[in-house]
Write an enzyme that holds these catalytic residues in place. Structure first.
Site, PDB file in Angstrom:
ATOM      1  CG  ASP A 112      63.731  47.553 -93.700  1.00 14.97           C
ATOM      2  OD1 ASP A 112      64.844  47.599 -94.250  1.00 14.97           O
ATOM      3  OD2 ASP A 112      62.687  47.954 -94.231  1.00 14.97           O
ATOM      4  CG  ASP A 130      68.321  55.580-100.960  1.00 15.69           C
ATOM      5  OD1 ASP A 130      68.416  54.388-101.312  1.00 15.69           O
ATOM      6  OD2 ASP A 130      68.260  55.942 -99.774  1.00 15.69           O
TER       7      ASP A 130
END
Lengths: 192, 250
Positions: B11, B130
């Site tokens: 990330d 997602d």
């Protein structure tokens, strides 16, 4: 100086980075005189066969590649374009290797994407290549096995992972993306 | 034999990795390139960089990071987060990324998948989905898992494939962060429904979870973040374990 042929194909940056990491001076170019005077030529590519051949022809790069006498390495689409014909867009290719490029039958996941083993023959390209070593592939079309095959991979069916004829070498896998194993193969080519 | 891929996800915010790392021999744990190099050395098969800033003014920082990663890394890597247009994708690919991952932008405008695939090839386009299980159905969410779309996950995966995506990165929001294992049912359903590779994501907490997802589904790869960052499982240990389970691993 190493010439990397510039045409309408993706991710040439990776090939240039890999050659530079090995300490070689290289140029990404479509300039015919630069390509002809280079010590070695790399013909990389990710893209579509039909539009790539049209581009090469318009720039006269097709005959230039065919007439090269110094060591030349095709990578991925580069290998496929060096074959006789590709099913992709029913494209007549450069004909350096006398074999057909076909689409993988949909019997498993396509594209063939990821790290795979291959069986290599005694070529200077594979000096130091160990049993169990793997390289990175990403392709939906494959070149059939032919007399110029110097490495076989098996995915859905056996196909040419690498080929060689005279000064022309080609890999279906991406040596520039295959970690230390790929770096060694690229180094072997650059040291020819 | 084609190997199953193990993919650490980094990330990124403002060009640096966000999560803390306790690798001892990395001088600057926040430097994405240092961490990426460490993972490559340990045997990661690919890397994913997810930009969680993704505001317009920060895009330049991301492109600079991609350029640096491409100079130093010799395995494939994907960049995602905030890619909304063909121009965004082009900048990231020109900088040296092998693939871009699309999430909300693809739901908003599915033609984007086809546009990028048409220009750079399907192998460049990862469709990130997602998904959340609710009312007995797996539904697609966007905007970092905040917005339900009403799209059924398997349907969206199939549409993505049809539109030219080369790979699907499937994250189960129900499993993400739990360390209880991957969502086997939806990973199996999606990987059966499409012919392109599926990357399982969300829930990895132990080596057994990876062998479970590789034996019970057709997933081609498994992605994890924190367990690698915090050194809870090292990539070599994980790979050694998977080999003992007869899973094809590099």
């Amino acid at each position: 100086m190493i010439a990397i042929i510039k045409y309408n194909a993706g991710n040439i940056t990776s090939v240039r980075n890999a050659v530079e990491r090995l300490g070689y001076d290289c140029r990404v170019t479509d300039d015919i005189s630069v390509i002809q005077s280079a010590e070695k030529v790399i013909f990389p590519g990710v893209g579509e066969a039909g539009s790539a051949m049209i581009y090469l022809k318009n720039k006269r790069l097709d005959e230039i590649i065919q007439s090269l006498v110094r060591p030349t390495l095709g990578i991925c689409l580069g290998l496929q374009l060096m074959c006789r014909h590709s099913e992709e867009g029913d494209t007549k290719c450069l004909g350096i290797f006398d074999t057909e490029v076909k689409k993988f039958p949909a019997l498993d996941i396509v594209p063939h994407m990821g790290w795979n083993n291959m069986a290599v023959e005694g070529s200077p390209l594979f000096t130091g290549f160990g049993r169990g070593d793997t390289v990175y592939f990403v392709h939906s079309y494959y070149a059939e096995i032919c007399p110029e095959t110097i490495s076989r991979c098996d995915y859905i069916l056996p196909f040419s992972a690498a080929m060689q004829k005279d000064n022309f070498y080609a890999t279906q896998f991406h040596p520039e993306k295959s970690g230390d194993v790929g770096e060694r193969i690229l180094k072997n080519f650059l040291a020819l | 034999m084609l190997k199953k891929r193990i993919i650490p996800c980094l990330d990124i915010r403002d060009g640096r990795t966000v999560k803390g790392i306790n690798f001892v021999d990395i001088r600057d744990a926040g430097d994405a390139v240092e961490l990426a190099k460490r993972y490559v050395k340990e045997g990661a098969d690919e890397l994913v960089f997810l930009d969680i800033t993704a505001t317009i003014e920060k895009r330049k920082t991301l492109t600079e990071l991609v350029t640096r990663v491409a100079q130093e890394i010799n395995i494939p890597f994907t960049v995602g987060g905030g890619i909304h247009s063909l121009d965004d994708a082009r900048a990231i690919i020109k900088a040296g990324a092998d693939k871009v991952s699309l999430n909300s932008a693809a739901v908003n405008r599915p033609e984007l998948i086809t546009e990028i695939a048409g220009q750079f090839g399907s192998q460049c386009v990862v469709l990130a989905i997602d998904t959340n299980f609710q009312d007995n159905e797996w539904i697609v969410y966007t905007h970092g898992g905040k917005t339900p779309t009403g799209l059924r996950t398997v349907d969206w995966a199939k549409e993505g494939e049809q539109r030219g995506a080369g790979e699907i990165l499937l994250t189960s929001m129900n499993n993400d962060g739990t360390k209880d294992g991957f969502a086997i049912d939806i990973t199996a359903a999606v990987s059966e429904a499409v012919c392109i590779p599926v990357i399982a994501s969300g829930g990895a907490g132990a080596p057994e979870h990876f062998s479970e997802v590789f034996t019970k589904t057709k997933a081609s790869a498994a992605l994890a973040a924190s367990i690698f960052h915090f050194g809870e499982i090292s990539i070599p240990t994980l790979k050694d374990y998977l080999k003992t389970q007869n899973i094809p691993i590099r």
